[in-house]
Design a protein around this motif. Structure first.
Motif, short mmCIF file in Angstrom:
data_model
loop_
_atom_site.label_atom_id
_atom_site.label_comp_id
_atom_site.label_asym_id
_atom_site.label_seq_id
_atom_site.Cartn_x
_atom_site.Cartn_y
_atom_site.Cartn_z
N SER A 74 0.82 -1.21 0.00
CA SER A 74 0.00 0.00 0.00
C SER A 74 0.85 1.25 0.00
CB SER A 74 -0.92 0.01 1.24
OG SER A 74 -1.46 1.29 1.46
N GLY A 75 0.38 2.27 -0.73
CA GLY A 75 1.05 3.55 -0.68
C GLY A 75 1.01 4.16 0.71
N GLN A 76 -0.03 3.85 1.47
CA GLN A 76 -0.13 4.38 2.82
C GLN A 76 0.94 3.80 3.74
OE1 GLN A 76 -2.06 7.03 3.53
NE2 GLN A 76 -2.34 6.86 1.31
N ASP A 92 0.04 8.25 -4.93
CA ASP A 92 0.11 8.03 -3.48
C ASP A 92 0.89 9.13 -2.77
OD1 ASP A 92 -1.39 5.68 -3.24
OD2 ASP A 92 0.33 4.41 -3.73
#
Length: 342
Positions: free
Chosen positions: A85-87, A107
């Motif tokens: 995930s980019g998070q 992102d």
């Protein structure tokens, strides 16, 4: 450094790729009167580099570490497995678990707009997202998607945002003319194949895999059409690390360019390393080679070309209301990038 074998065949396509690589490196070498070359001097500084190990497009980073390309540039690079995930990339940098990382422009930009202390410094490649339809759907163009439902793995995820931009530029309202349906990551292809939706938006290598598995039609991607010439993924570094390690990051940028140029001409070697090391489920070495061969690995801007790319991306994200309407794309791009060649 382990020896890296040459490809057994030298096709016209590969010859064109090599010619493009030479031109790209030549133009980079001329920026600011500098020639990009490894700096071998003091003990190699350590850089913890976050990457998405399950993404085929990130495989050159692991290959570069394994084959000593970073070491050639007098760097001690430790890969940080930040997840898919980019998070989690943002979290890795925010919590000091990584010093730099590679991620999708989509992102990076919202956290940077909100004041996240990171500077973007070099691109990696272009295009790793696809918009797909069933062959019997009658959908041939972006305009044909009006009134249709699209499966993706998360509302606000990069594939949704990327193709919202495409729809808007094709004359559709991306908020009212199409409907987005979030489904589990691994079920995006199945959802479309069952006919629960008319379209699906996904990331490679998974988008490539479901396109082949179910015989879907590719309606758009982030390499062609409105995205032709755009950079997809870029490297960023935390502000404190950049302040103390600017020269090391310059060499990381140079190594990144070298690694991706090598991948452009030798996708089979990088794919074989990726296959043997990470054993991606459901994909063969030959399939990974094909996936890597489709990516635009010559697209790795640095300096002013990177600023220009971030400005374009900011304009796109304003168009679909991801960035604030008051954000000035030019000022924003200049603020969130660093020219390591200056």
């Amino acid at each position: 450094m382990e020896p890296m074998s040459r490809l057994p065949a030298f096709s016209r396509r590969k010859a064109l790729k090599l010619a493009g690589a030479a031109g790209a490196l030549a133009s980079l070498g001329a920026v600011g009167g500098r020639i990009l070359s490894p700096a071998i001097a003091a003990p190699a500084p350590k850089i913890r580099l976050a990457w998405t190990e399950v993404a085929a497009c990130h495989s050159p980073l692991g290959f570069g570490a394994a084959k000593g390309i970073y070491a050639k540039h007098n760097l001690d690079v430790e890969l940080f497995y930040q997840g898919a995930s980019g998070q989690t990339l943002i979290q890795a940098l925010a919590t000091g678990k990584a010093d730099a990382g590679a991620g999708l422009i989509g992102d990076w930009l919202k956290p940077l707009e909100q004041g996240f202390d990171v500077k973007l410094f070099v691109g990696s490649h272009g295009g790793c997202q696809r918009l797909l339809a069933r062959k019997d759907s009658g959908i041939k163009t972006l305009a044909d998607a009006k009134g249709k439902t699209i499966a993706t793995y998360g509302i606000g995820a990069p594939p949704q945002v990327a193709f919202q931009v495409s729809f808007a530029k094709a004359g559709l309202d991306p908020e009212t003319d199409v409907t987005w349906k979030a489904v589990p990551f691994e079920l995006v292809g199945e959802t479309l194949n069952r006919g629960d939706v008319e379209l699906a938006a996904h990331l490679d290598p998974w988008a490539w895999a479901i396109e082949k598995q179910f015989g879907f039609t590719k309606i758009a991607d982030t390499q062609t059409g409105f995205y032709e010439g755009h950079t997809c993924c870029v490297l960023g570094a935390s502000g404190p690390f950049l302040d103390a390690n600017r020269d090391a990051l310059r060499r990381l940028a140079e190594a990144n360019i070298e690694i991706h140029e090598y991948t452009a001409s030798h996708p089979d070697e990088v794919a074989q390393w990726y296959f043997e090391t990470l054993k991606p489920a459901g994909l063969t070495a030959a399939q990974l080679t094909e996936i890597l061969g489709t990516l635009v690995y010559h697209n790795h801007p640095i300096g002013q070309p990177l600023v220009d790319q971030i400005r374009l991306a900011a304009e796109d994200l304003k168009l679909v209301k991801v960035l604030d309407p008051t954000t000035d794309p030019k000022e924003f791009a200049e603020r969130v990038t660093i020219n390591l060649l200056a």
